[in-house]
Write an enzyme that holds these catalytic residues in place. Sequence first.
Site, PDB file in Angstrom:
ATOM      1  N   CYS A 243       0.841  -1.206   0.000  1.00 10.65           N
ATOM      2  CA  CYS A 243       0.000   0.000   0.000  1.00 10.65           C
ATOM      3  C   CYS A 243       0.877   1.258   0.000  1.00 10.65           C
ATOM      4  CB  CYS A 243      -0.915   0.015   1.198  1.00 10.65           C
ATOM      5  SG  CYS A 243      -0.013   0.186   2.725  1.00 10.65           S
TER       6      CYS A 243
ATOM      7  N   GLU B 260      -5.881   2.343  -8.327  1.00 10.51           N
ATOM      8  CA  GLU B 260      -4.751   1.601  -7.748  1.00 10.51           C
ATOM      9  C   GLU B 260      -4.515   0.344  -8.584  1.00 10.51           C
ATOM     10  OE1 GLU B 260      -5.534  -0.265  -3.905  1.00 10.51           O
ATOM     11  OE2 GLU B 260      -3.455   0.093  -3.315  1.00 10.51           O
TER      12      GLU B 260
END
Length: 497
Positions: A280, A382
Amino acid sequence: MENIGHLINGKLREDNAGTQPVYNPATGEAIRELMLAPDDLVNEAVDIANAAFQSWRDQPAIKRARIMFKYKQLLEENKDEICRLIGEEHGKIAHDAAGELQRGIENVEYACAAAELLKGEYSKNVGPSIDSWSEHQPLGVVAGITPFNFPAMVPLWMFPMALVCGNCFILKPSEKDPSTSLFIAMLLKEAGLPDGVMQVLQGGKSVVDGLLTHKGIEAVSFVGSTPIAKYIYEQATQNGKRCQALGGAKNHAIVMPDCDLENAANQLVGAAYGSSGERCMALSVAVVVGQETADSLAAMLKPKLDELRVGAFYDNDNDFGPVISREHKEKVNGYISSAESDGAILVVDGRNPEVEGYESGYFVGPTLIDNVLPNMTSYQEEIFGPVMQIVRVDSMQEAMTLIDNHEYGNGTCIFTRDGEAARYFSDNIKVGMVGINVPLPVPVAYHSFGGWKQSLFGDLHAYGPDSVKFYTRRKTITQRWPSANVREGAVFSMPTL
Ligand code: NAD
């Protein structure tokens, strides 16, 4: 094939409402079968945890901390087995798995300071013969729901602190690589943790929903993708629970014309492609100021990417492994194709690399895409794969506006030699974790971790000092022992001094 069960009241159980295969992403083979917890097992686990809570909360904090001292030692002694399990089910190369475990252990080390962290505050004589103090009391039973990408570290962000604060914990690991989380939870028993204080339930949405709606759960910690984080936060808070839900990311690095470009290129490669970009905090966008700098950076990166070794976790010389699943590989490849058809330039194309001996594995090679524009899907979403994109801008202010306008705000970094620019950047950028010539600014265990915007739902960050606040509730006690000289009659006005 080996079954992966649940840890209930100190014992392994295989109750299930169905099963699901767990794959080795390097080979594409199903290697284990996961038991999916039925509803009644969720209820049983919560009841057991509530029954264990009272005596656990009454333990002196130093005794709870001593279990963590022993636990740290056990994690270190079992390092090879933990890294093997991470490698088999996640695909992470052993050196990277060892790094993940070490960052997790640092949270256990922090938890060893429980007695100091839980000391509270005391004021003598807040009024005539009146003393007052605040203490941190545990919440009760708390749940943690974790993602696939750090099957050891992210659970370790949560349960060591939750436990030393006096709570009982129920972990629901990712169904994609659950063995590591189960294994590290089982070590707690060996460290001396009483049965029922730490339990593991395997499964997916139905187990999560069972925990979110159960009246016996006081708080939920979640780490995962943003749509699920939002759902968890809404459900948990609507059901009266405290919640922190960490979501997805799109992390930008600003590359300034004055930076040490060779150093920046090396740092970018590690931070973009390490762990196949499935972090992340992966730096997936290089925002390069000035055309000349961008041309030089792209030219510098290409040969570095050609040298990267992609393969299975068994070979510690590999730089990174496969992505987590066949579906995820297709998704990542789809983003690369979409960037190409949107007009970006594919400098290095990692779709379908050849990995000898692992032809059925879920591999994506290092990919570099230049001339990416903010309106492209590959920029907005993402990707969570080994893909770096270059966006070209004319000024630092333009770069900062781009970052501020992105929906995610987890991590960011600036490469520069200019202290004034770096200070302006860290002071003003709308992102939770900032690096200055540091590509992966993941806070150490004694600082807390959390993004801004759509990267975190809730008020407190994960682990570190914020975790004491998250896993306890404050109680303030005001005390007087009446004696002849302070006894007084009823007072009807608000007490003042
Ligand atoms: P995910 O959201 O798919 O799954 C996370 C957890 O939620 C798993 O335990 C899963 O079983 C559960 N879950 C999935 N779908 C659900 C549903 N519909 N209802 C209830 N629960 C559900 O995430 P993932 O693919 O395992 O992990 C990758 C994501 O996690 C990425 O977006 C990454 O950025 C994010 N992540 C964020 C951080 C952070 O600190 N912000 C850290 C690690 C990973």
